[in-house]
Design a protein around this motif. Structure first.
Motif, PDB file in Angstrom:
ATOM      1  N   PHE A  36       6.729  70.764 -59.555  1.00  0.00           N
ATOM      2  CA  PHE A  36       5.739  70.112 -58.700  1.00  0.00           C
ATOM      3  C   PHE A  36       4.666  71.111 -58.325  1.00  0.00           C
ATOM      4  CE2 PHE A  36       7.965  66.218 -57.914  1.00  0.00           C
ATOM      5  CZ  PHE A  36       6.982  65.382 -57.408  1.00  0.00           C
ATOM      6  N   PRO A  37       3.421  70.686 -58.291  1.00  0.00           N
ATOM      7  CA  PRO A  37       2.376  71.593 -57.800  1.00  0.00           C
ATOM      8  C   PRO A  37       2.731  72.080 -56.399  1.00  0.00           C
ATOM      9  CG  PRO A  37       1.401  69.648 -58.779  1.00  0.00           C
ATOM     10  CD  PRO A  37       2.871  69.417 -58.759  1.00  0.00           C
ATOM     11  N   PHE A  42       5.889  75.252 -61.111  1.00  0.00           N
ATOM     12  CA  PHE A  42       4.599  74.809 -61.622  1.00  0.00           C
ATOM     13  C   PHE A  42       3.756  75.973 -62.104  1.00  0.00           C
ATOM     14  CE2 PHE A  42       0.114  73.780 -60.899  1.00  0.00           C
ATOM     15  CZ  PHE A  42      -0.015  72.706 -61.772  1.00  0.00           C
ATOM     16  N   TYR A  86      -4.093  76.235 -60.857  1.00  0.00           N
ATOM     17  CA  TYR A  86      -4.503  75.038 -60.122  1.00  0.00           C
ATOM     18  C   TYR A  86      -5.878  74.561 -60.553  1.00  0.00           C
ATOM     19  CZ  TYR A  86      -0.441  75.721 -57.261  1.00  0.00           C
ATOM     20  OH  TYR A  86       0.846  75.831 -56.833  1.00  0.00           O
ATOM     21  N   ILE A  98      -3.035  69.705 -62.744  1.00  0.00           N
ATOM     22  CA  ILE A  98      -2.379  69.027 -61.633  1.00  0.00           C
ATOM     23  C   ILE A  98      -2.235  67.551 -61.942  1.00  0.00           C
ATOM     24  CG2 ILE A  98      -2.586  68.439 -59.199  1.00  0.00           C
ATOM     25  CD1 ILE A  98      -4.016  71.126 -58.839  1.00  0.00           C
ATOM     26  N   ILE A  99      -3.315  66.970 -62.446  1.00  0.00           N
ATOM     27  CA  ILE A  99      -3.254  65.533 -62.745  1.00  0.00           C
ATOM     28  C   ILE A  99      -2.187  65.273 -63.796  1.00  0.00           C
ATOM     29  CG2 ILE A  99      -4.541  63.575 -63.677  1.00  0.00           C
ATOM     30  CD1 ILE A  99      -5.806  64.260 -61.161  1.00  0.00           C
ATOM     31  N   GLN A 134       0.415  66.985 -64.647  1.00  0.00           N
ATOM     32  CA  GLN A 134       1.774  67.213 -64.170  1.00  0.00           C
ATOM     33  C   GLN A 134       2.219  66.091 -63.228  1.00  0.00           C
ATOM     34  OE1 GLN A 134       3.671  69.436 -65.364  1.00  0.00           O
ATOM     35  NE2 GLN A 134       5.436  69.241 -64.015  1.00  0.00           N
ATOM     36  N   LEU A 135       1.304  65.682 -62.352  1.00  0.00           N
ATOM     37  CA  LEU A 135       1.657  64.630 -61.396  1.00  0.00           C
ATOM     38  C   LEU A 135       1.930  63.318 -62.112  1.00  0.00           C
ATOM     39  CD1 LEU A 135      -0.614  65.324 -58.322  1.00  0.00           C
ATOM     40  CD2 LEU A 135       1.854  65.619 -58.538  1.00  0.00           C
ATOM     41  N   GLN A 136       1.116  63.038 -63.131  1.00  0.00           N
ATOM     42  CA  GLN A 136       1.355  61.823 -63.913  1.00  0.00           C
ATOM     43  C   GLN A 136       2.738  61.847 -64.528  1.00  0.00           C
ATOM     44  OE1 GLN A 136      -1.757  61.875 -66.745  1.00  0.00           O
ATOM     45  NE2 GLN A 136      -2.960  60.299 -65.710  1.00  0.00           N
ATOM     46  N   LEU A 183       5.357  63.540 -63.657  1.00  0.00           N
ATOM     47  CA  LEU A 183       6.438  63.423 -62.685  1.00  0.00           C
ATOM     48  C   LEU A 183       6.528  62.007 -62.137  1.00  0.00           C
ATOM     49  CD1 LEU A 183       5.871  66.784 -60.816  1.00  0.00           C
ATOM     50  CD2 LEU A 183       7.700  66.237 -62.413  1.00  0.00           C
ATOM     51  N   PHE A 184       5.359  61.435 -61.886  1.00  0.00           N
ATOM     52  CA  PHE A 184       5.326  60.099 -61.314  1.00  0.00           C
ATOM     53  C   PHE A 184       5.986  59.091 -62.246  1.00  0.00           C
ATOM     54  CE2 PHE A 184       3.114  56.021 -60.804  1.00  0.00           C
ATOM     55  CZ  PHE A 184       3.505  55.737 -59.508  1.00  0.00           C
TER      56      PHE A 184
END
Lengths: 485, 562
Positions: B350-351, B356, B448, B453-454, B456-458, B460-461
């Motif tokens: 996670f960021p 990360f 960062y 970030i986008i 990675q978040l995608q 994980l989501f």
């Protein structure tokens, strides 16, 4: 005192000790003191000799002459010094151990025990310092004969039978093969003197050399090359101090030492290396290493397991001797010392377990650890040294033996050495590990160790193994003279 | 000014000895002081300091300090410190002594500048660490420990053989970049491979780690594989083969981890997966990739340690570790739960958490070198990590169905240790420059940025979504008491059968041989024994026999010599 006198003294002192032990047959304490003192004196003689030899001297002395060219004489050279150092030092330690062991485990026959012991050591020193094949042969036979009463010490039918096999195999091989080989050498070269470059170089054809190698390899039954190893596990009926010193150090090491010495000083390293005629024996030694380990794995009797382990480990030295490269020779010489310290520790521990808990079977020893922590830790140290792991001395000899196999491009033997390490783990390490970590069956947790002298002895040899890892340089400097005189 | 500094390994060995001789509080104090003294010692060591030693005819370098070894050195000091705090409640001299000796051996290996020294510490690591497994004192732990030891010594033996071959080839024992050329280097490579749990060589890790004591596993997960990663980074940077090995390592454990019930075994699989990322980085071999691998080793030690500590705390308090028997522990172990979640967030990258900033470095390096498919596979593996380590571990232990267990909160010392680890995870995540500055190469890298970030978040989501969906539909593999077959089935079943048959065969052959040999001896004796009735010709047969043999030998000599 001149160095050549020291040579004689190193052999005579144990003999004198033996005589004194026989004289004071009623005074147990005098016998012990005499034995230990004789050991200390003999060891100091060897130490003084070591100093001379490491400076390049080669003291020698002729005792008496039988016929022209046939004489009984001593000389000191690096390999002999190493063997004599090990034998005389470990004699002191074993005597200390025997004091504790005999106290709790059968005191009868004490006089013959200590006396024969001293004679055996004298014979081992004679083997170490022999300057020619004749002297070597004489002391070799004295060693066999003097250890026979020790093997049959308990007097049981089983012990007698083991003794018969012991004497029968060692005598028949030595007379039937060893002596014949010596006569052959005499016929071919006209001399029996050990010489740095060997005495057969250029005189014997490759085929003959190969045959002679075989005669020596099987003639020296004490080296326990398969199939002539059978006497060794049987001889384990002897009291543990005897098994420890004679069947881990003096007798068997006299065997492999004899072979190593013959390879170097009779055949000559360069000669053998060029012709490669002794390599077939190295493969036989390789087979012995693996088979010895495999059989050891299936032994439930601790001493039998250790005996087969000895068979396997002795062949490490033989392997080094028969490969005859510079490094394998150094490795073989080192392994004489490393294995002696490791294996004698294991035997000391086996004896201590026997004395305290009357257990001889490996399967019964789970959970003994909390009861006998010192013994079991020493066992672990000894086992790790025999396996050849750091931080113990066994690692260095394995290093040089492996280097030797690479030098000879005998990669199968390299694999054998490495595989053997793993096999040794499987049959040795579970004993102390199960003693400590599978302890549900332990009846009592309280400490109950062997008598103090036994503990001292095993701690000394275990610490010795560690010290040999940290300070191997001196041993190396001594042995390197073999190949770079 | 001359600064007195000693070998980092020596500090720990001395500490282990002192621990052995002390008791109670003093012992704990000594154990805690050792890594502190070690760190001070490490700070005092001048840059690119080496110690040389001549033994036999070899020039050895028992201590070599450079940026690469120094980072691992500091890492191991920090990790040991945390581990010792975590283990303070264990009043067992052997375990603390062994833990220090094990840490010392790992440090020795990392700072060794030649292959002989490396081998010595390599084996010392094996024989010290195995006691952390035995210390569990169960039959299972014992046999797993023996298997572990054999595998580890096998690795050492391969290293030794490789080192000897290299010595004969190049006449040098220096431990520099080796590269895959020649049998010797291949063997060394394989030795490193066993310790870093390459596919098919990995079974020891998942077999033995979950059998160790609750504190032992923490130490085990810190050192062995990371030393192997260090060794690979030192000896084989840029070896392309490593990229593919690394990818397989990241992917295959996921499937096992998802179906595994023992949560510490899940973490062991997860460890192989994380080491895969590092191996990949080492294989790419650019400055950025090596930096990434090393950085990831750093964060992995901390967050994997944190997760192991959390699971250890659960095991310590409940005596259970199977996912099927746990659940709902957040009620009584809230602090452990929070700390475990931090570890899970870090491992899932996670960021703002440590995973990360290090993993993205490896990923960027892989992409920069044009390994697009590899990058995709690593992405898949990252999603898998989130599943089995990020969600599964905290979910099944602390949430999920209520198991009815109401254990006490973990002891204070455990909480302190976990808090320190969690703080490091967060700090490194927020201020990555602190870590980057210690890396072996100077690389200007910024984790960062928006794309990272986008992306990675995608990732994980959507994997979280997948997990929830699978759970709701009841498709997620349930936690069952089961035995999952791994490659070690092959070693243990087929290998054992093979060993038994060889052993049986040799035993039978040996017995037969002995029988024949005895027969032969008896016949010989019969020949040699004089016939009792023949009084006059006493021993003629014997004499004749001996004479014939003797003459035969002599003839042979003359013949062969002529």
């Amino acid at each position: 005192m001149s160095a050549s006198v020291l040579l004689v003294l190193a052999v005579i002192i144990p003999l004198l000790g033996s005589a004194l032990v026989a004289v004071f047959s009623r005074h147990a304490s005098v016998q012990k003191v005499v034995s230990i003192l004789a050991g200390i004196f003999s060891f100091s003689c060897v130490l003084l000799l070591t100093q001379a030899v490491s400076q390049g001297d080669r003291p020698s002395i002729d005792l008496f002459i039988i016929a022209a060219g046939l004489n009984v004489s001593f000389s000191a050279e690096p390999l002999g010094i190493v063997f004599a150092l090990v034998a005389s030092f470990l004699w002191i330690v074993t005597t200390i151990y025997a004091i504790g062991y005999m106290k709790t485990h059968g005191g009868e026959g004490r006089t013959s025990f200590y006396a024969c012991f001293a004679i055996a050591i004298a014979a081992a020193m004679g083997v170490a310092f022999s300057a020619n094949l004749l002297t070597l042969f004489i002391f070799y036979e004295v060693l066999t004969l003097s250890t026979y009463p020790l093997v049959t010490h308990s007097g049981t039918p089983e012990a007698r039978k083991a003794g018969r096999i012991y004497l029968g195999m060692l005598l028949s091989t030595s007379i039937g093969l060893f002596l014949v080989a010596i006569v052959c050498v005499w016929v071919i070269s006209g001399t029996l003197e050990f010489q740095t470059q060997g005495i057969l170089a250029g005189k014997a054809s490759p085929l003959l050399t190969a045959v002679l190698c075989g005669l020596f390899a099987f003639g020296v039954g004490k080296a326990a090359l398969m199939p002539l190893h059978i006497w060794l596990p049987r001889a384990m009926v002897a009291p543990t101090p005897v098994s420890a010193l004679l069947h881990a150090v003096a007798v068997v090491k006299a065997g492999v030492f004899t072979i190593l010495k013959i390879m170097i000083y009779v055949f000559g390293i360069d000669h053998l290396h060029e012709t490669g005629v002794s390599l077939w024996l190295a493969y036989l030694a390789g087979i012995t290493i693996i088979l010895g380990s495999l059989i050891a794995m299936r032994q439930d009797n601790l001493k039998a397991r250790l005996a087969y382990s000895t068979v396997s480990q002795l062949s490490y030295i033989l392997l080094g001797a028969f490969i005859v490269t510079t490094w394998s020779t150094v490795g073989a010489g080192m392994h004489i010392v490393m294995h002696a310290f490791g294996k004698i520790t294991l035997f000391f521990c086996a004896g201590a377990i026997l004395v305290v808990s009357h257990k001889t079977k490996v399967s019964e020893m789970a959970g003994l650890g909390p009861q006998m922590p010192v013994t079991m830790i020493c066992f672990m140290v000894g086992a790790l040294s025999v396996i050849g792991l750091p931080p113990l001395g066994g690692m260095w000899s394995k290093w040089y033996l492996a280097l030797g196999t690479i030098e000879a491009e005998a990669y199968i033997l390299l694999i054998v050495l490495m595989l053997s390490s793993l096999l040794t783990i499987v049959y040795l390490l579970p004993i102390p590990l199960r003693a400590f970590f599978c302890g549900a069956s332990a009846p009592s947790k309280e400490r109950h160790e062997a008598p103090l002298p036994c503990l001292i002895a095993m701690v000394v040899t275990a610490v010795g193994s560690v010290l040999l890892f940290i300070f191997p340089q001196y041993l190396y400097d001594l042995l390197i003279q073999l190949i770079k005189p | 000014m001359t600064v007195i500094s000693v070998s980092p390994a020596l500090v720990f060995y001395t500490g282990a000895l002192i621990v052995l001789m002390t008791k109670g509080r003093l012992q704990s104090l000594v154990a805690l002081l050792v890594p502190v003294v070690g760190t001070i010692n490490l700070c005092l060591i001048p840059e690119s300091h080496t110690v040389t030693l001549v033994i036999f005819d070899y020039e050895l370098m028992p201590v070599r300090v450079d940026d690469l070894s120094l980072l691992f050195g500091y890492l191991f000091h920090i990790a040991t410190f945390i581990g010792i705090i975590y283990a303070l409640h264990v009043k067992e001299t052997m375990q603390s002594c062994i833990a220090l000796a094990y840490a010392g051996s790992a440090l020795g290996a990392v700072f060794s500048g030649d292959l002989l020294t490396l081998f010595i510490f390599w084996e010392l690591m094996a024989i010290t660490s195995v006691f952390l497994i035995f210390a569990r004192r169960t039959q299972r732990a014992y046999v797993a420990g023996i298997r572990y030891l054999v595998m580890q010594v096998l690795s050492g033996v391969l290293l030794l053989t490789g080192a000897l071959l290299i010595l004969v080839d190049t006449n040098s024992l220096r431990f520099e970049v080796l590269g895959l050329n020649g049998v010797g280097t291949w063997l060394v490579f394989l030795a490193f491979g066993i310790k870093s749990a390459f596919p098919f060589l990995h079974s020891w890790a998942v077999d033995a780690y979950p059998e160790a004591t609750h504190t032992g596993t923490v130490f085990l997960s810190i050192f062995t594989t990371k030393v192997a990663v260090y060794a690979l980074a030192r000896g084989f940077p840029g070896t392309e083969l490593l990229i593919y090995i690394g990818v397989v390592m990241t992917c295959f454990p996921i499937f096992y981890a998802v179906i595994e019930n023992d949560l510490r075994r899940v973490l062991a699989y997860s460890m192989i997966n994380q080491v895969g990322f590092m191996v990949c980085g080492v294989g790419v071999g650019t400055n950025l990739a090596i930096n990434g691998a090393v950085a990831h080793a750093f964060s992995d030690v901390i967050f994997k340690g944190l997760l192991m500590m959390a699971m250890g705390a659960v095991l310590f308090r409940t005596g259970r570790i199977n996912g099927s028997e746990l659940g709902g522990l957040y009620r009584t172990m809230p602090k452990t739960t929070v700390l475990c979640v931090i570890g899970a967030l870090s491992i899932s990258a996670f960021p703002l958490f440590s995973g990360f900033v290090s993993k993205s470095m490896v990923m960027t390096a892989v992409l920069a070198e044009g390994y697009d498919w590899i990058w995709m596979a690593l992405l898949f593996a990252s999603a898998g990590v989130f599943h089995h380590a990020g969600i599964k571990i905290p979910y099944f232990a602390f949430f999920a169905h209520d198991s009815g267990l109401r254990p006490k909160e973990a002891p204070v010392n455990m909480l302190v240790a976990m808090t320190i680890a969690a703080l490091i995870c967060v700090c490194v995540g927020i201020f990555p420059d602190v870590l980057y500055r210690c890396l072996p190469f100077d690389v200007d890298y910024q984790p960062y940025d928006t794309t990272h970030i986008i992306a990675q978040l995608q990732l994980l989501f959507f994997s979280a979504l997948a997990f929830i969906w699978l759970q709701l539909r009841g498709l997620y593999p349930p936690e069952l008491r089961s035995t999952n077959l791994d490659i070690d089935w092959f070693y243990r079943r087929v290998g054992y059968r093979f060993y038994r048959s060889i052993s049986d065969m040799s035993a039978a052959a040996y017995l037969n041989f002995c029988r024949y040999f005895a027969c032969l001896c008896k016949k010989l004796v019969v020949i040699l024994r004089p016939p009792p009735t023949d009084a006059l010709g006493f021993g003629t047969a014997r004499m004749a026999f001996i004479l014939v043999v003797g003459l035969g030998c002599l003839l042979l000599v003359i013949f062969a010599n002529g």
